[in-house]
Write an enzyme that holds these catalytic residues in place. Structure first.
Site, PDB file in Angstrom:
ATOM      1  N   TYR A 117       0.833  -1.202   0.000  1.00  0.00           N
ATOM      2  CA  TYR A 117       0.000   0.000   0.000  1.00  0.00           C
ATOM      3  C   TYR A 117       0.869   1.254   0.000  1.00  0.00           C
ATOM      4  O   TYR A 117       1.819   1.375   0.770  1.00  0.00           O
ATOM      5  CB  TYR A 117      -0.915   0.020   1.229  1.00  0.00           C
ATOM      6  CG  TYR A 117      -1.665   1.316   1.380  1.00  0.00           C
ATOM      7  CD1 TYR A 117      -2.774   1.584   0.589  1.00  0.00           C
ATOM      8  CD2 TYR A 117      -1.243   2.287   2.279  1.00  0.00           C
ATOM      9  CE1 TYR A 117      -3.456   2.790   0.701  1.00  0.00           C
ATOM     10  CE2 TYR A 117      -1.912   3.492   2.408  1.00  0.00           C
ATOM     11  CZ  TYR A 117      -3.015   3.742   1.608  1.00  0.00           C
ATOM     12  OH  TYR A 117      -3.676   4.944   1.713  1.00  0.00           O
ATOM     13  N   ASN A 269       1.832  10.515   6.822  1.00  0.00           N
ATOM     14  CA  ASN A 269       0.829   9.632   7.422  1.00  0.00           C
ATOM     15  C   ASN A 269       1.118   9.412   8.905  1.00  0.00           C
ATOM     16  O   ASN A 269       1.493   8.327   9.341  1.00  0.00           O
ATOM     17  CB  ASN A 269       0.806   8.298   6.668  1.00  0.00           C
ATOM     18  CG  ASN A 269      -0.427   7.487   6.998  1.00  0.00           C
ATOM     19  OD1 ASN A 269      -1.323   7.966   7.662  1.00  0.00           O
ATOM     20  ND2 ASN A 269      -0.461   6.255   6.520  1.00  0.00           N
ATOM     21  N   GLN A 357     -19.292  27.487  58.193  1.00  0.00           N
ATOM     22  CA  GLN A 357     -18.511  26.871  57.117  1.00  0.00           C
ATOM     23  C   GLN A 357     -18.323  27.874  55.985  1.00  0.00           C
ATOM     24  O   GLN A 357     -19.231  28.650  55.682  1.00  0.00           O
ATOM     25  CB  GLN A 357     -19.239  25.644  56.560  1.00  0.00           C
ATOM     26  CG  GLN A 357     -19.531  24.568  57.576  1.00  0.00           C
ATOM     27  CD  GLN A 357     -20.221  23.381  56.942  1.00  0.00           C
ATOM     28  OE1 GLN A 357     -19.708  22.280  56.958  1.00  0.00           O
ATOM     29  NE2 GLN A 357     -21.397  23.597  56.374  1.00  0.00           N
ATOM     30  N   ASN A 393       1.291   4.082   8.183  1.00  0.00           N
ATOM     31  CA  ASN A 393       0.760   2.855   7.575  1.00  0.00           C
ATOM     32  C   ASN A 393       1.201   2.799   6.110  1.00  0.00           C
ATOM     33  O   ASN A 393       1.082   3.801   5.405  1.00  0.00           O
ATOM     34  CB  ASN A 393      -0.765   2.863   7.658  1.00  0.00           C
ATOM     35  CG  ASN A 393      -1.382   1.680   6.939  1.00  0.00           C
ATOM     36  OD1 ASN A 393      -1.087   0.537   7.257  1.00  0.00           O
ATOM     37  ND2 ASN A 393      -2.207   1.953   5.946  1.00  0.00           N
ATOM     38  N   LYS A 465     -14.801  45.993  39.045  1.00  0.00           N
ATOM     39  CA  LYS A 465     -16.119  45.728  38.463  1.00  0.00           C
ATOM     40  C   LYS A 465     -15.989  45.334  36.989  1.00  0.00           C
ATOM     41  O   LYS A 465     -16.589  44.360  36.522  1.00  0.00           O
ATOM     42  CB  LYS A 465     -17.037  46.945  38.612  1.00  0.00           C
ATOM     43  CG  LYS A 465     -18.455  46.687  38.115  1.00  0.00           C
ATOM     44  CD  LYS A 465     -19.365  47.865  38.399  1.00  0.00           C
ATOM     45  CE  LYS A 465     -19.738  47.952  39.859  1.00  0.00           C
ATOM     46  NZ  LYS A 465     -20.575  46.794  40.302  1.00  0.00           N
ATOM     47  N   GLU A 493     -13.145  11.040   2.680  1.00  0.00           N
ATOM     48  CA  GLU A 493     -12.355  10.343   1.662  1.00  0.00           C
ATOM     49  C   GLU A 493     -13.108   9.126   1.118  1.00  0.00           C
ATOM     50  O   GLU A 493     -12.698   7.985   1.305  1.00  0.00           O
ATOM     51  CB  GLU A 493     -10.991   9.967   2.271  1.00  0.00           C
ATOM     52  CG  GLU A 493      -9.890   9.731   1.281  1.00  0.00           C
ATOM     53  CD  GLU A 493      -9.674   8.248   0.997  1.00  0.00           C
ATOM     54  OE1 GLU A 493      -9.799   7.859  -0.186  1.00  0.00           O
ATOM     55  OE2 GLU A 493      -9.382   7.498   1.955  1.00  0.00           O
ATOM     56  N   ASN A 496     -13.800   5.951   3.102  1.00  0.00           N
ATOM     57  CA  ASN A 496     -12.703   5.115   3.606  1.00  0.00           C
ATOM     58  C   ASN A 496     -12.350   5.563   5.027  1.00  0.00           C
ATOM     59  O   ASN A 496     -12.231   4.747   5.939  1.00  0.00           O
ATOM     60  CB  ASN A 496     -11.489   5.228   2.683  1.00  0.00           C
ATOM     61  CG  ASN A 496     -10.278   4.488   3.232  1.00  0.00           C
ATOM     62  OD1 ASN A 496     -10.373   3.327   3.622  1.00  0.00           O
ATOM     63  ND2 ASN A 496      -9.142   5.162   3.280  1.00  0.00           N
TER      64      ASN A 496
END
EC number: 4.3.1.24
Length: 725
Positions: A117, A269, A357, A393, A465, A493, A496
């Site tokens: 490929y 890639n 608290q 790839n 402010k 694409e 794909n």
């Protein structure tokens, strides 16, 4: 038919073969005890987050980044991206043989007629096409991927920032050094030279979905290497260069590259643009996470908070490490703080003066920030794995003599990590805004003036402010940015690339979020410094009021008209209690006004004493009521002058009481803002606006100047909470 025992024996033999094969392959590391890498991931999270941030900072400042393919860190990427201290990149010579072997394998494979490929086939959905013109195929790959728009001649800038481009170049080199990509080592050296000479290719800002990698932007790096006529670069001073000029300035002593089979694909890639920018983002995110913890502690100091919210037992019982560390850091800042000691005395004098608290923005800040620190830390490790991964790839496995067709170009770790980080940043910003809103609101800030106004006349000073309005704007935009990017995937694409990570888009949005949180952090810290100075002014003014009330009481209430001791002399103690309990800024602009609480409550003390004076009130010489007018007239004569004198002494830098912050662990940040940046107390009487001061701090923050004072605040922390006693 094969028996079960025979099958088991065969499988065991195959398993042993695979492990032996892996061990003998120099390019692979297999940990038999941790084959899925979960152990490695867990090991990377050991130790405190703060220690990790300190290591990042130390690594960021090293002069050289040595690339070998597997040890790159986000701090190194951030350092190369910024290039603010001339850091250089070196390539490991030990990687040369592996890179060369994979490159030679591609050529041999093609010469043998092997179908691979991107070497003999078309790309993506059109990979059914075939060609024997491997070099021409790579050239066409770069041409059709040059699909970005730069907006030349328009006001919009559609060029990727130089920092992100430099980060992408570094990460791509690191990936290719591992020797699974089929590219010549000389090309990697050629990419390194522009990095070291600050020559940066122009990449489009948009146009990638980060699967199959960042094809479009990376094709412009390849375009520069191959001398495409549309290629541009920026020089060290920002000058625009064509490909030839860029080569010359970078010191690449070679003609433009004629890409061999697979080399173009190897360049484009990969996920380097997304992961490179993500690295920059996460370096800043880790700093901001620590800063938010320290700012929360300073907020507790100036708000006279009760420090028990940091007690270790509370957080130990919740079990979350991020929360435990956030609380321990705040506990360290507050331990021994002069503000905490003073607040404790104040609470003892009048336990009902404030709620039992503190509000959530203070009291639950460790619980709020802890999970966010964990998210940022986990994302950091995820991106660190990504920048050390092989993500193109096909992958060339020379040892097994095969090309592996897979999908490591899918940048999901980037998209997910960036979405998560952005959500964490938005939550930090929300807490910061809540704290800021309490700080400027005199209903909640325990005696500080409304809007943190510091002028003599509050009706002509509206302090922060405008800054509060700006903070609301920042927070709203930050929360909008928290929306996920990865849920907006489109099929691309010719279907794909039907799922894709959107890694760079998410990283870009997270980079925007970083900038907004820096705006918020700088505004908040300026406000905290204002509050620190107001507490200092408050203490000096209260001291002046207290001394004056005491002086006037002694003068007017001690003796009767005939020189005898007067019953009103016993009022002084209660009069001083009023001064202690009353918020200074509630009356100080006109301290003797009958409409303000100080005068009202001082009079009430005298009235109360008169009411219990019994028969003595009937005698003019012993009547306390008769003393009230004398006391108030004397106070009106003396108090305004003394208050003004105390304020003048404060403004001239000669206050009677020194600033409490000087002895606190938070002092380095205050000192940085006030002394190094040259900011000061903001008043309506002064022409300087809040935005000008915030701008100074924001610029310094963007340059990393806040890191040292921030870490200095925590320099004595031993990485553990205080013992439970």
């Amino acid at each position: 038919m094969e028996t079960i025992s025979a099958a088991i024996t065969k499988n065991n033999a195959n398993e042993s073969f695979c492990l032996i094969h892996a061990k003998n392959n120099n390019n692979m590391k297999v940990n038999e005890a941790d084959p899925l890498n979960w152990g490695v991931a867990a090991e990377a999270m050991k130790g405190s987050h703060l220690d990790e941030v300190k290591r990042m900072v130390a690594e960021y400042r090293k002069p050289v980044v040595r690339l070998g393919g597997e040890t790159l860190t986000i701090s190194q990427v951030a350092a190369i991206a910024a290039h603010d201290h001339g850091v250089q990149v070196d390539l490991s010579e030990s990687a040369r043989d592996g890179v060369k072997a994979s490159s030679e394998w591609v050529m041999e494979s093609m010469n043998k007629g092997t179908d691979s490929y991107g070497v003999t086939t078309g790309f993506g959905a059109t990979s059914h096409s075939r060609t024997k013109q491997g070099g021409a195929l790579q050239k066409e790959l770069i041409r059709f991927l040059n699909a970005g728009i730069f907006g030349n001649g328009t006001e919009s800038n559609h060029t990727l920032p130089k920092t992100a481009t430099r980060a992408a170049m570094l990460v791509r080199i690191n990936t290719l050094l591992q020797g699974y990509s089929g590219i010549d080592f000389e090309i990697l050296e050629a990419i390194t030279k522009p990095l070291n000479k600050t020559v940066t290719p122009c990449l489009p800002l948009r146009g990638t979905i980060t699967a199959s990698g960042d094809l479009v932007p990376l094709s412009y790096i390849a375009g520069l290497l191959t001398g495409r006529p549309n290629s541009k670069a920026h020089g060290p001073s920002g000058e625009v260069l064509n490909a030839k000029e860029a080569f010359n300035l970078a010191g690449i002593n070679a003609e433009f590259f004629e890409l061999q089979p697979k080399e173009g694909l190897a360049l484009v890639n990969g996920t380097a643009v997304g992961s490179g920018l993500a690295s920059i983002v996460l370096f800043e995110a880790n700093i901001l996470a620590v800063l938010s913890e320290v700012l929360s502690a300073i907020f507790a100091e100036v708000m006279q908070g009760k420090p028990e919210f940091t007690d270790h037992l509370t957080h130990k019982l919740k079990h979350h490490p991020g929360q435990i560390e956030a609380a321990a850091i705040m506990e360290h800042i507050l331990d021994g703080s002069s503000y905490v000691k003073a607040a404790k005395k104040l609470h003892e004098i009048d336990p009902l003066q404030k709620p039992k608290q503190d509000r959530y923005a203070l009291r639950t800040s460790p619980q709020w920030l802890g999970p966010l620190v964990e998210v940022i830390r986990f994302s950091t490790k995820s991106i660190e794995r990504e920048i050390n991964s092989v993500n193109d790839n096909p992958l060339i496995d020379v040892s097994r003599n095969k090309a592996l067709h897979g999908g490591n170009f899918q940048g999901t770790p980037i998209g997910v990590s960036m979405d998560n980080t952005r959500l964490a940043l938005a939550s930090i910003g929300k807490l910061m805004f809540a704290q800021f809103s309490e700080l400027v609101n005199d209903f909640y800030n325990n005696g500080l003036p409304s809007n943190l106004s510091a002028s003599r006349n509050p009706s002509l000073d509206y302090g922060f402010k405008g800054a509060e309005i700006a903070m609301a704007s920042y927070c709203s935009e930050l929360q909008y940015l928290a929306n996920p990017v990865t849920t907006h995937v489109q099929s691309a694409e010719q279907h794909n690339q039907d799922v894709n990570s959107l890694g760079l888009i998410s990283a870009r949005k997270t980079n925007e979020a970083i900038e907004i949180l820096q705006l918020m952090s700088s505004t908040f810290l300026i406000a905290l410094c204002q509050a620190i100075d107001l507490r200092h002014l408050e203490e000096n003014l209260k001291n002046s009021v207290k001394n004056t009330v005491s002086q006037v009481a002694k003068k007017t209430l001690t003796m009767g008209v005939n020189g005898e001791l007067h019953p009103s002399r016993f009022c002084e103690k209660d009069l001083l209690k009023v001064v202690d309990r009353e918020h200074v800024f509630a009356y100080i602009d006109d301290p003797c006004s009958a409409t303000y609480p100080l005068s009202q409550k001082l009079r009430q003390v005298l009235v109360d004493h008169a009411l219990v004076n019994g028969e003595s009130e009937k005698n003019f010489n012993t009547s306390i009521f008769q003393k009230i007018a004398t006391f108030e007239e004397e106070l009106k004569t003396l108090l305004p002058k003394e208050v003004e004198s105390a304020r003048t002494a404060y403004e001239s830098g000669n206050p009677t009481i020194p600033n409490k912050i000087n002895g606190c662990r938070s002092y380095p940040l205050y000192k940085f803002v006030r002394e190094e940046l040259g900011t000061g107390l903001l008043t309506g009487e002064n022409v300087i606006s809040p935005g000008e001061e915030c701008d100074k701090l924001f610029s310094a923050m963007c340059q990393g100047k806040i890191i040292d004072p921030l870490l200095e605040c925590l320099g004595e922390w031993n990485g553990a909470p205080l013992p439970i006693c």
